[in-house]
Design an enzyme around this catalytic site. Structure first.
Site, PDB file in Angstrom:
ATOM      1  N   GLU A   1      -0.214  -9.792   9.208  1.00 49.22           N
ATOM      2  CA  GLU A   1       1.196  -9.592   9.547  1.00 49.22           C
ATOM      3  C   GLU A   1       1.717 -10.784  10.344  1.00 49.22           C
ATOM      4  O   GLU A   1       1.064 -11.267  11.258  1.00 49.22           O
ATOM      5  CB  GLU A   1       1.380  -8.315  10.373  1.00 49.22           C
ATOM      6  CG  GLU A   1       1.029  -7.035   9.638  1.00 49.22           C
ATOM      7  CD  GLU A   1       1.235  -5.805  10.506  1.00 49.22           C
ATOM      8  OE1 GLU A   1       1.879  -5.940  11.564  1.00 49.22           O
ATOM      9  OE2 GLU A   1       0.743  -4.720  10.127  1.00 49.22           O
TER      10      GLU A   1
ATOM     11  N   TYR B   1       0.346   5.912  -1.701  1.00 47.84           N
ATOM     12  CA  TYR B   1      -0.973   5.638  -1.135  1.00 47.84           C
ATOM     13  C   TYR B   1      -2.033   6.557  -1.724  1.00 47.84           C
ATOM     14  O   TYR B   1      -3.150   6.107  -2.042  1.00 47.84           O
ATOM     15  CB  TYR B   1      -0.899   5.810   0.389  1.00 47.84           C
ATOM     16  CG  TYR B   1      -2.236   5.807   1.077  1.00 47.84           C
ATOM     17  CD1 TYR B   1      -2.909   4.621   1.333  1.00 47.84           C
ATOM     18  CD2 TYR B   1      -2.841   7.009   1.480  1.00 47.84           C
ATOM     19  CE1 TYR B   1      -4.145   4.627   1.969  1.00 47.84           C
ATOM     20  CE2 TYR B   1      -4.067   7.021   2.115  1.00 47.84           C
ATOM     21  CZ  TYR B   1      -4.712   5.822   2.352  1.00 47.84           C
ATOM     22  OH  TYR B   1      -5.941   5.828   2.970  1.00 47.84           O
TER      23      TYR B   1
ATOM     24  N   VAL C   1     -12.529   1.280  -1.221  1.00 46.70           N
ATOM     25  CA  VAL C   1     -11.505   2.308  -1.379  1.00 46.70           C
ATOM     26  C   VAL C   1     -12.179   3.678  -1.437  1.00 46.70           C
ATOM     27  O   VAL C   1     -13.069   3.925  -2.256  1.00 46.70           O
ATOM     28  CB  VAL C   1     -10.685   2.060  -2.653  1.00 46.70           C
ATOM     29  CG1 VAL C   1      -9.648   3.172  -2.837  1.00 46.70           C
ATOM     30  CG2 VAL C   1      -9.993   0.702  -2.590  1.00 46.70           C
TER      31      VAL C   1
END
Length: 437
Positions: free
Chosen positions: A163, A302, A357
């Site tokens: 970020e 998501y 994941v």
């Protein structure tokens, strides 16, 4: 003089004009005077000899020469001034034409083809401009924005990075200036028009995105609240695309509170308050995504990204017009490697993103939200239903995971994964603050 009593004798008449009393042709006697008058006139009528003409002084000729030269110099100066004036007038007309091509009373003075040029470690040159297809990833914090950018970062032609934190703050300032009529009037009077501000914002944002990481063919930015300005960004960068991360608000708020991810304006001691603020934030972003249109803004759920990563990533890569790469399904293997995924220990999601994941965090919020908040859920967070979530389902049904995800989840539960040794910074025990405007 006459004696007393006698008449005075008249005197001689005055000499003719041009003859003095001392002239040889004049005498006191009248007879002689009358006889000599014709001779005097004849003498005066003769031209004088040249040697008797009086020569003009030299300073008279010099003065005439000076006057002549002054007049010549004035004429030359006037001609030069006329030529200069004509040239300046032509230049002013050209400048006016250039300015009139911009939008509004003041045209953009920056060249349209301005580019940033960067070289990678292999001396390969990359050129970036406002026309490039930038990728913006955003959403409410704790909605999967870090996972999304890490999976894209694993692609060999994409670089997102951490970020920037500064871009959403600058966008919020720009928005505040536009909303304040008084401030906008002052800026306009000072010549700081919308065109000037937009050009400055465009250059600043591109500079930050391009230079805060290694160069790559495709660049993306992940700052969650950036998508509150997606309509404005879509105008600054006409070929940009946006990925809006959407997650069940109950799960997002539970993650904020339990992980102590402070966001300005969110009261982490109250589920009700955080859900209300979540609803407001996601509504703004979702409406702007719809305004931009499906061709440029893609809502990414998501839950579906986690349950079906291959299908989701294929849809995302196709939306971005990027070639497929299997690397996006195994981002954890490329963390900290050259050309791979750059992660910082300071970011609160890093300890989760270093894992493959998995479904570990999907329904972790169950049993933690107060009963009165659950009863009022549809009223507190109406965006849940609008986004397709059942506000009264406890637990909700998100779907069934792919075999790859089931295997990854088993590995995570057993601790069968490696923590990268080359993460940036140090893990922070303090809270991670995110600005909310």
């Amino acid at each position: 003089c006459a004696a007393p009593g006698q008449t005075p004798r008249p005197g001689p008449p005055p000499p003719p004009p041009g003859i003095s009393l001392r002239s040889p042709f004049w005498s006191q006697g009248g007879v002689e005077q009358q006889n000599e008058l014709p001779r005097a006139r004849s003498f005066l009528a003769r031209p004088l000899p040249v040697w008797k003409l009086k020569a003009k002084p030299a300073h008279v000729d010099e003065e005439r020469m000076r006057v002549t030269m002054k007049r010549a110099l004035l004429g030359v100066g006037f001609a030069i001034a006329l030529m200069v004036s004509a040239h300046l007038g032509q230049q002013m007309l050209q400048c006016q034409q250039i300015l009139s091509q911009g939008s509004g009373p003041r045209g953009l003075m920056r060249p349209e083809n301005e580019e940033l040029v960067m070289l990678d470690s292999n001396r390969v040159e990359y050129r970036y401009s406002k026309e490039m297809p930038l990728i913006f990833i955003g959403g409410v914090p704790r909605s999967g924005t870090t996972l999304m950018r890490a999976m894209l970062d694993a692609h060999p032609e994409v670089r997102c990075g951490e970020e920037t934190r500064i871009i959403p703050r600058v966008l919020a300032m720009r928005q505040a200036w536009s909303k304040s009529g008084r401030e906008k009037m002052r800026l306009d009077e000072a010549g700081v028009t919308d065109q000037v501000l937009d050009a400055a914002m465009q250059a600043f944002i591109l500079e930050v995105i391009a230079k805060h990481g290694e160069p790559a063919r495709y660049l993306c930015n992940k700052d969650p609240f950036t998508l509150k300005s997606s309509v404005y960004l879509s105008r600054l960068f006409p070929n940009s695309k946006f990925l809006l991360m959407v997650r069940d608000g109950r799960a997002s708020v539970h993650s904020m509170i339990t992980r102590k991810v402070t966001i300005a304006g969110f009261d982490l001691s109250s589920y009700r308050d955080c859900l209300t603020k979540w609803n407001k934030a996601i509504e703004v972003m979702y409406n702007q995504c719809l305004e931009i249109g499906r061709a440029r803004c893609l809502p990414v759920y998501y839950e579906q990204l986690v349950l079906h990563p291959q299908k989701s990533m294929r849809d995302i890569v196709e939306f971005l017009d990027i070639a497929w790469s299997d690397a996006v399904l195994h981002h954890e293997e490329l963390i900290g490697k050259p050309g791979g995924v750059s992660l910082s220990k300071i970011e609160r999601s890093t300890d989760q993103v270093i894992k493959p994941v998995n479904t570990e965090a999907l329904s972790r919020w169950l049993g933690h939200i107060p009963g009165d908040v659950l009863q009022d859920m549809a009223h507190i967070a109406p965006m849940l239903a609008r986004l397709g979530y059942d506000p009264y389902a406890n637990p909700p049904s998100y779907g069934h995971p792919d075999p790859l995800v089931i295997n990854n989840t088993h590995r995570v539960l057993k601790g069968d994964f490696k923590t990268p040794a080359n993460l940036k910074g140090q893990f922070q025990g303090t809270q991670n603050t995110t600005a909310f405007h």
